[in-house]
Every structure is written in structure tokens, then in C-alpha cells.
Design a protein around this motif. Structure first.
Motif, short mmCIF file in Angstrom:
data_model
loop_
_atom_site.label_atom_id
_atom_site.label_comp_id
_atom_site.label_asym_id
_atom_site.label_seq_id
_atom_site.Cartn_x
_atom_site.Cartn_y
_atom_site.Cartn_z
N GLY A 1 0.81 -1.23 0.00
CA GLY A 1 0.00 0.00 0.00
C GLY A 1 0.83 1.27 0.00
N LEU A 2 2.12 1.16 -0.36
CA LEU A 2 2.98 2.36 -0.35
C LEU A 2 2.86 3.18 -1.64
N CYS A 3 2.33 2.55 -2.69
CA CYS A 3 1.99 3.27 -3.93
C CYS A 3 0.61 2.76 -4.31
N LYS A 4 -0.24 3.67 -4.77
CA LYS A 4 -1.59 3.22 -5.09
C LYS A 4 -1.64 2.43 -6.40
N SER A 5 -0.73 2.79 -7.31
CA SER A 5 -0.63 2.07 -8.58
C SER A 5 0.82 2.03 -9.01
N ILE A 6 1.15 1.05 -9.82
CA ILE A 6 2.52 0.95 -10.34
C ILE A 6 2.47 0.76 -11.86
N GLY A 7 3.55 1.20 -12.51
CA GLY A 7 3.58 1.07 -13.96
C GLY A 7 4.99 1.29 -14.48
N VAL A 8 5.08 1.50 -15.79
CA VAL A 8 6.38 1.60 -16.44
C VAL A 8 6.39 2.80 -17.40
N SER A 9 7.57 3.08 -17.88
CA SER A 9 7.73 4.17 -18.84
C SER A 9 8.81 3.78 -19.84
N ASN A 10 8.61 4.22 -21.06
CA ASN A 10 9.57 3.93 -22.14
C ASN A 10 9.69 2.44 -22.43
N TYR A 11 8.64 1.67 -22.14
CA TYR A 11 8.65 0.25 -22.49
C TYR A 11 8.10 0.08 -23.90
N THR A 12 8.84 -0.67 -24.71
CA THR A 12 8.34 -1.04 -26.04
C THR A 12 7.47 -2.29 -25.87
N VAL A 13 6.87 -2.75 -26.95
CA VAL A 13 6.05 -3.97 -26.89
C VAL A 13 6.89 -5.14 -26.36
N ARG A 14 8.13 -5.21 -26.82
CA ARG A 14 9.02 -6.30 -26.39
C ARG A 14 9.26 -6.25 -24.87
N HIS A 15 9.52 -5.07 -24.34
CA HIS A 15 9.73 -4.94 -22.89
C HIS A 15 8.46 -5.29 -22.12
N LEU A 16 7.33 -4.90 -22.68
CA LEU A 16 6.06 -5.20 -22.00
C LEU A 16 5.77 -6.69 -22.00
N ASN B 1 1.77 2.73 -19.12
CA ASN B 1 3.06 2.84 -19.81
C ASN B 1 3.14 4.25 -20.35
N GLN B 2 4.14 5.00 -19.86
CA GLN B 2 4.31 6.40 -20.28
C GLN B 2 5.41 6.47 -21.33
N VAL B 3 5.05 6.89 -22.52
CA VAL B 3 6.01 6.92 -23.62
C VAL B 3 5.87 8.22 -24.41
N GLU B 4 6.89 8.50 -25.21
CA GLU B 4 6.77 9.65 -26.09
C GLU B 4 5.72 9.34 -27.15
N GLU C 1 1.38 0.24 -33.01
CA GLU C 1 1.48 -1.14 -32.50
C GLU C 1 1.51 -1.14 -30.97
N LEU C 2 2.27 -0.20 -30.40
CA LEU C 2 2.37 -0.09 -28.95
C LEU C 2 1.03 0.32 -28.34
N TRP C 3 0.36 1.25 -28.98
CA TRP C 3 -0.95 1.72 -28.52
C TRP C 3 -1.95 0.55 -28.53
N ASP C 4 -1.95 -0.22 -29.63
CA ASP C 4 -2.86 -1.38 -29.73
C ASP C 4 -2.53 -2.41 -28.64
N PRO D 1 13.97 3.96 -26.61
CA PRO D 1 14.21 2.69 -25.93
C PRO D 1 14.23 1.49 -26.87
N THR D 2 14.00 1.71 -28.17
CA THR D 2 13.84 0.59 -29.10
C THR D 2 15.02 -0.37 -29.06
N GLY D 3 16.23 0.17 -28.96
CA GLY D 3 17.41 -0.69 -29.02
C GLY D 3 17.84 -1.24 -27.67
#
Ligand code: NAP
Length: 272
Positions: A130-145, A159-162, A171-174, A268-270
């Protein structure tokens, strides 16, 4: 939809679609005043990070605003130097102390190779405790996800991305939509670099809006959380005045076609 409208995350928490970004907002009063102005203009979501060196100012501004804490959504992020299980637990504690309040959404800032899995397990622990209400990632491509989803006990909420019409990562959005991961658009204004693009200006003129407002609205109409940054009071206000018009289907399709893989930030693609 208005400034208060929220998206529902996969854990039931809600996040306002419009957030104020504070990257490169200098620590101190200027950032505090920008945040207070944003809150007075209807924003209820602030996106910071340890990297930005202004978590403390986010907390101060929210307390100064007098708006009840629970009405405001704060995101902050685990920086690249703080990866690893114990380090990530520690980093979250420090960010919470800097903010002087709880974190609504804690993100892994970048998918640093080898250590990101350990860090995710730490975020799961923070969430379960309960120390964070939600967790997530940033700059993850489909492969990282995909890699994360294979190992995770807790699905990332976001997932927070440019993301902008100039970097329409379809593709990432889908993938995010299929897996109930809320996409968030950073650098949605292309850091100003495409605001004078004649084809964008032509659309903006048609709606009697600024090009920045069109870019923000494009994200909102795609149900993407959008995080424009400004420390200028009139631009902060302008960026929130996007709920009194609709971009029609034809113009949305035209904006979707602006893609040129244009990035202003890291790619982050590479990253293995
Ligand atoms: N997760 C990540 O890795 C990551 C990376 C980058 C950014 N982010 C997040 O996303 C937020 C936004 O991205 P960003 O800061 O890179 O860029 P951005 O929001 O695309 O652009 C910000 C720039 O546009 C200017 N601006 C703002 N509103 C404007 C308007 N209406 N008309 C003309 N210019 C305007 C700002 O200047 P003024 O301030 O002078 O108005 C600033 O120079 C960040 O603050 C941060 O919270 C996350």
C-alpha cells in the motif's frame, strides 16, 4: 470530458486524462507557482520524477493550493541509478519523503537492461504494502512489455512513452489497449518543435485553436493520458482549454498520418 475526467486503470484506480508535466521545471518557487496555477485552472494530475529534482516542490505546491490531497493524482518515477530490488524500495521511500505525501502512481522510468525485473518485483511489493496506489512503467516497447507480462504478478497499470501525431506508435498503442495498460503521452507538444508545421497549423486554424491544443486534443480523443509541460501561466491555461471542441474524424485521420517517427527524447527501441 473536462479537466477532471479520469481514465480507469486496470486496478480500479482512476487517473485524470490531463496532467501537468514538470520535467525541466526548475526546483523552487517557479515550479511551485506553475503547479498552483495549474491546480487553479482545473488540472488534478502532476507528473514528476526523481530525475526532475522537483518532487519537493510538487508536495509544497499541493499543500499550498489548499485542494484536498485525495483530489490530486501524483506520478513519480524510479530513476535509472536506483534499479534493483532493495534500491528501488529505498528510492520509493525517498521520493515519498521528498513529496511529503503518498505516491499515486510509481513508474519505472526506463527499461534498464538486466535489472528491470528485480525493480519490478520491488514495485509489486510497494503496491502490495500500500505504499503506492498504482505501479507502472515508462519507455517500455512492446518487447519490454511482453517480457514484463510473462514474469509479473501485478500487471502494470500504465506505460508512459513519447507519443504525438509525429510519433504515432500504433502497434504499442494497440498492445496497451489489448492488455488494459493505460498509455500516457509524454512530450505531446514535441517540445515545441512541430508547433509551426504548416499542415498542423492549417488544422488549428480551422478550429480556432493553437497547434498545442490540437496536439493535446488528439491524444485525448484517442483516450491517451496526456502530459503537456509548461511553466508559463497563460500556456498552462491554454493547454487545459481543450474541452470545448472536437476534432472531426477526417482531421483525426489526417493527424494519424503525420507519423514520421519523430522523437525529442530517448529511444528505448534498441535497449535489450
Ligand atoms: N517518462 C519519460 O521518460 C519522460 C520523458 C520526457 C517527458 N516526460 C514527461 O512529459 C512531460 C511533457 O514532456 P516535455 O516536457 O518533454 O515536452 P512537451 O510537453 O512536449 O513540451 C514542453 C515545451 O513546450 C512549451 N509549451 C508548453 N505549452 C505550450 C503552448 N501552449 N504553446 C507553445 N509552447 C508551449 C514549453 O515551454 P514553457 O514551459 O515555456 O511554456 C516547453 O518548452 C514532462 O514534463 C514530463 O513530465 C516523461
Amino acid at each position: 470530458m473536462d479537466t477532471y475526467t479520469k481514465a480507469k486503470l486496470n486496478n480500479g484506480q482512476c487517473i485524470p486524462y490531463l496532467g501537468l508535466g514538470v520535467y525541466q521545471s526548475p526546483p523552487g518557487e517557479q515550479t511551485q507557482n506553475a503547479i498552483i496555477h495549474a491546480l487553479n485552472s482545473g488540472y488534478r494530475h502532476i507528473d514528476t520524477a526523481k530525475l526532475y529534482d522537483n518532487e519537493k516542490d510538487v508536495g509544497i505546491a499541493i499543500r499550498k493550493s489548499g485542494i484536498p490531497r485525495e483530489e490530486i493524482f501524483i506520478t513519480t518515477k524510479l530513476w535509472n541509478d536506483d534499479h534493483g530490488y532493495d534500491q528501488a524500495l529505498q528510492a520509493c521511500k525517498k521520493s515519498t519523503e521528498s513529496l511529503g505525501t503518498y505516491i499515486d502512481l510509481y513508474l519505472i522510468h526506463f527499461p534498464v537492461e538486466k535489472v528491470r525485473g528485480d525493480s519490478w518485483r520491488a514495485l509489486e511489493k510497494l503496491y502490495e504494502d500500500g505504499l503506492c496506489k498504482s505501479i507502472g512503467v515508462s519507455n517500455y516497447t512492446v518487447r519490454h512489455l511482453r517480457e514484463l507480462l510473462d514474469q509479473a504478478n501485478v500487471t502494470p497499470t500504465a506505460n508512459q512513452v513519447e507519443f504525438s501525431p509525429y510519433l504515432f506508435q500504433k502497434e504499442l498503442w494497440d498492445f496497451c489497449r489489448e492488455n488494459n495498460i493505460q498509455l500516457q503521452a509524454y512530450s505531446p507538444l514535441t517540445r515545441g518543435q512541430k508547433l509551426q508545421d504548416p499542415k498542423l497549423m492549417a488544422i488549428a486554424e480551422k478550429y480556432n485553436k493553437s497547434t498545442a491544443q490540437i496536439l493535446i486534443k488528439w491524444c485525448l480523443q484517442h483516450e491517451i493520458v496526456v502530459l503537456p509541460k509548461s511553466i508559463n501561466h497563460s500556456r498552462i491555461q491554454q493547454n487545459a482549454q481543450v474541452f470545448d471542441f472536437e476534432i472531426n474524424q477526417e482531421d483525426m485521420a489526417q493527424l494519424d498520418n503525420f507519423n514520421e517517427n519523430f522523437r525529442t527524447c530517448w529511444d528505448p527501441t534498441g535497449t535489450p
